[in-house]
Scaffold this motif. Structure first.
Motif, mmCIF file in Angstrom:
data_model
loop_
_atom_site.group_PDB
_atom_site.id
_atom_site.type_symbol
_atom_site.label_atom_id
_atom_site.label_comp_id
_atom_site.label_asym_id
_atom_site.label_seq_id
_atom_site.Cartn_x
_atom_site.Cartn_y
_atom_site.Cartn_z
ATOM 1 N N PHE A 102 0.852 -1.182 0.000
ATOM 2 C CA PHE A 102 0.000 0.000 0.000
ATOM 3 C C PHE A 102 0.894 1.241 0.000
ATOM 4 O O PHE A 102 1.610 1.500 0.964
ATOM 5 N N HIS A 103 0.835 1.998 -1.100
ATOM 6 C CA HIS A 103 1.792 3.079 -1.330
ATOM 7 C C HIS A 103 1.441 4.351 -0.554
ATOM 8 O O HIS A 103 0.413 4.428 0.132
ATOM 9 N N GLY A 104 2.288 5.360 -0.700
ATOM 10 C CA GLY A 104 2.116 6.622 0.004
ATOM 11 C C GLY A 104 1.090 7.521 -0.662
ATOM 12 O O GLY A 104 0.392 7.122 -1.597
ATOM 13 N N ASN A 105 1.026 8.773 -0.202
ATOM 14 C CA ASN A 105 -0.076 9.646 -0.628
ATOM 15 C C ASN A 105 0.151 10.336 -1.961
ATOM 16 O O ASN A 105 -0.793 10.852 -2.555
ATOM 17 N N SER A 106 1.385 10.356 -2.458
ATOM 18 C CA SER A 106 1.650 11.048 -3.720
ATOM 19 C C SER A 106 2.195 10.075 -4.757
ATOM 20 O O SER A 106 2.542 8.936 -4.451
ATOM 21 N N GLY A 107 2.263 10.551 -6.013
ATOM 22 C CA GLY A 107 2.754 9.701 -7.086
ATOM 23 C C GLY A 107 1.746 8.630 -7.434
ATOM 24 O O GLY A 107 0.534 8.814 -7.329
ATOM 25 N N ASN A 108 2.240 7.457 -7.836
ATOM 26 C CA ASN A 108 1.377 6.328 -8.172
ATOM 27 C C ASN A 108 2.171 5.042 -8.067
ATOM 28 O O ASN A 108 3.357 5.058 -7.706
ATOM 29 N N VAL A 109 1.533 3.936 -8.366
ATOM 30 C CA VAL A 109 2.175 2.630 -8.201
ATOM 31 C C VAL A 109 3.466 2.530 -9.006
ATOM 32 O O VAL A 109 4.485 2.023 -8.521
ATOM 33 N N SER A 110 3.465 3.026 -10.243
ATOM 34 C CA SER A 110 4.648 2.848 -11.086
ATOM 35 C C SER A 110 5.852 3.644 -10.597
ATOM 36 O O SER A 110 6.992 3.335 -10.958
ATOM 37 N N SER A 111 5.636 4.646 -9.754
ATOM 38 C CA SER A 111 6.773 5.399 -9.217
ATOM 39 C C SER A 111 7.488 4.638 -8.101
ATOM 40 O O SER A 111 8.505 5.109 -7.600
ATOM 41 N N ARG A 112 6.984 3.458 -7.743
ATOM 42 C CA ARG A 112 7.639 2.605 -6.727
ATOM 43 C C ARG A 112 8.344 1.416 -7.372
ATOM 44 O O ARG A 112 8.668 0.442 -6.710
ATOM 45 N N SER A 113 8.617 1.483 -8.648
ATOM 46 C CA SER A 113 9.152 0.322 -9.369
ATOM 47 C C SER A 113 10.490 -0.158 -8.817
ATOM 48 O O SER A 113 10.758 -1.368 -8.795
ATOM 49 N N ASN A 114 11.351 0.752 -8.378
ATOM 50 C CA ASN A 114 12.644 0.323 -7.841
ATOM 51 C C ASN A 114 12.467 -0.511 -6.573
ATOM 52 O O ASN A 114 13.209 -1.472 -6.337
ATOM 53 N N ARG A 115 11.495 -0.149 -5.775
ATOM 54 C CA ARG A 115 11.209 -0.938 -4.567
ATOM 55 C C ARG A 115 10.667 -2.313 -4.961
ATOM 56 O O ARG A 115 11.044 -3.330 -4.371
ATOM 57 N N PHE A 116 9.774 -2.310 -5.934
ATOM 58 C CA PHE A 116 9.194 -3.585 -6.352
ATOM 59 C C PHE A 116 10.253 -4.515 -6.921
ATOM 60 O O PHE A 116 10.166 -5.736 -6.768
ATOM 61 N N ARG A 117 11.245 -3.950 -7.576
ATOM 62 C CA ARG A 117 12.316 -4.782 -8.124
ATOM 63 C C ARG A 117 13.060 -5.510 -7.001
ATOM 64 O O ARG A 117 13.411 -6.685 -7.133
ATOM 65 N N ARG A 118 13.294 -4.825 -5.901
ATOM 66 C CA ARG A 118 13.953 -5.467 -4.754
ATOM 67 C C ARG A 118 13.100 -6.613 -4.213
ATOM 68 O O ARG A 118 13.623 -7.675 -3.841
ATOM 69 N N ILE A 119 11.800 -6.389 -4.150
ATOM 70 C CA ILE A 119 10.897 -7.426 -3.658
ATOM 71 C C ILE A 119 10.938 -8.646 -4.565
ATOM 72 O O ILE A 119 11.086 -9.794 -4.109
ATOM 73 N N LEU A 120 10.831 -8.430 -5.867
ATOM 74 C CA LEU A 120 10.794 -9.530 -6.823
ATOM 75 C C LEU A 120 12.134 -10.241 -6.922
ATOM 76 O O LEU A 120 12.187 -11.468 -7.084
ATOM 77 N N ASP A 121 13.236 -9.493 -6.822
ATOM 78 C CA ASP A 121 14.563 -10.106 -6.879
ATOM 79 C C ASP A 121 14.807 -11.042 -5.700
ATOM 80 O O ASP A 121 15.677 -11.923 -5.775
#
Length: 309
Positions: A102-121
């Motif tokens: 569940f992301h923060g109040n600004s931006g959107n899901v795609s602006s968290r892609s670097n974090r998601f990469r760590r999760i998937l890796d």
């Protein structure tokens, strides 16, 4: 009392009354202006408050454009028919959990892609919904709507059979905590720079307003975290100027066991992933596993090492 005394007293009273009337006349104009200005400011804040809390920006990029070709974009209908976007990928490592993010109040899901990469890796799965009203999703955000949607997202993610890690970032910490309180089967609750309540933050920022009376979305995480059965990990920066670290410490005291707090010295609000947050999540997931049932956790079970599972 003599007639002269009565006349003297009456004269003084009349003079005092005259002075008060003149003073009121002088003050009434500025006072009325101040009251009107205050009411206008309070009314503006009340009517536009969600614009300060929820700040969707940008467009939703495709995962492949962000270097995440293995992530699918799903369009999910919520209970009221609102269509929301979800980035989703299954775990690639046997026994690994899915992170419902569940992301923060600004931006959107795609602006968290670097974090998601760590999760998937790490071999973990990902289930990252875009809040209603944010890029790729219909509707308008509110506390009630986001929590209702989040419960549906949890249930969809859990259908795969993989354990679920709930991760809340900033605004999302209140959403994640509400879900964890209602879903004791969650494997771990991760709170990244959390707040005790949105109403607490607003009260500190606008001390001249009756915020507790005006706030539509108070999001009282402090009142919900005690009902969380899952292990809790709180990560906060010591130099966080947006949500002071005192909020994270307060929530840690209110959370039940097992729990862990990581205060990152010198970190601010948005750089926790650069300063060890994901390593802390991996360590906590390793050390605190689903060996105990939710009922046993409620009775005060402590963290169990993976070797005991």
């Amino acid at each position: 009392m003599s007639e002269s005394d009565a006349n003297g007293t009456g004269g003084r009273a009349r003079r005092a009354g005259g002075l008060l009337r003149r003073a009121a006349g002088l003050l009434s104009g500025p006072a009325i202006v101040v009251v009107i200005a205050y009411c206008m400011a309070a009314g503006y804040m009340y009517l536009n408050q969600r614009g300060f809390v929820f700040v969707p920006t940008g467009t939703l990029a495709a995962p492949a454009e962000k270097g995440l070709p293995g992530v699918d974009v799903e369009t999910v209908a919520m209970a009221d028919g609102t269509q929301v976007a979800v980035w989703r990928a299954g775990p690639t490592r046997p026994g690994a959990p899915t992170v419902v993010y569940f992301h923060g109040n600004s931006g959107n899901v795609s602006s968290r892609s670097n974090r998601f990469r760590r999760i998937l890796d790490s071999g973990f799965g990902l289930y990252a919904p875009s809040y209603r009203g944010y890029a790729g999703s219909e509707g308008s955000p509110s506390e009630a709507a986001l929590i209702s949607d989040a419960l549906e997202h949890f249930d969809r993610a859990a259908q795969s059979g993989a354990p679920v890690v709930l991760h809340g970032e900033s605004l999302g910490t209140g959403v994640a905590t509400a879900v964890a309180a209602a879903r004791p089967q969650a494997g771990l609750l991760v709170l990244e720079a959390p707040y005790t309540a949105l109403v607490d933050l607003a009260s500190a920022q606008y001390p001249w307003l009756p915020v507790t009376l005006l706030m539509k979305d108070p999001m009282p995480t402090r009142d919900r975290i005690g009902d969380v059965a899952a292990p809790v990990l709180i990560v906060h920066g010591s130099k966080d100027r947006l949500i002071p670290v005192a909020h994270g410490r307060d929530l840690f005291e209110r959370a039940g066991d097992p729990k862990r707090s990581v205060i990152v010295d010198g970190a601010g609000h948005g750089d926790l992933w650069d300063k060890g947050l994901w390593n802390a999540v991996l360590e906590t997931w390793r050390d605190t596993r689903l060996c105990a049932s939710p009922e046993e956790r409620r009775e005060g079970g402590n963290s169990l090492d993976v070797a005991d599972c």
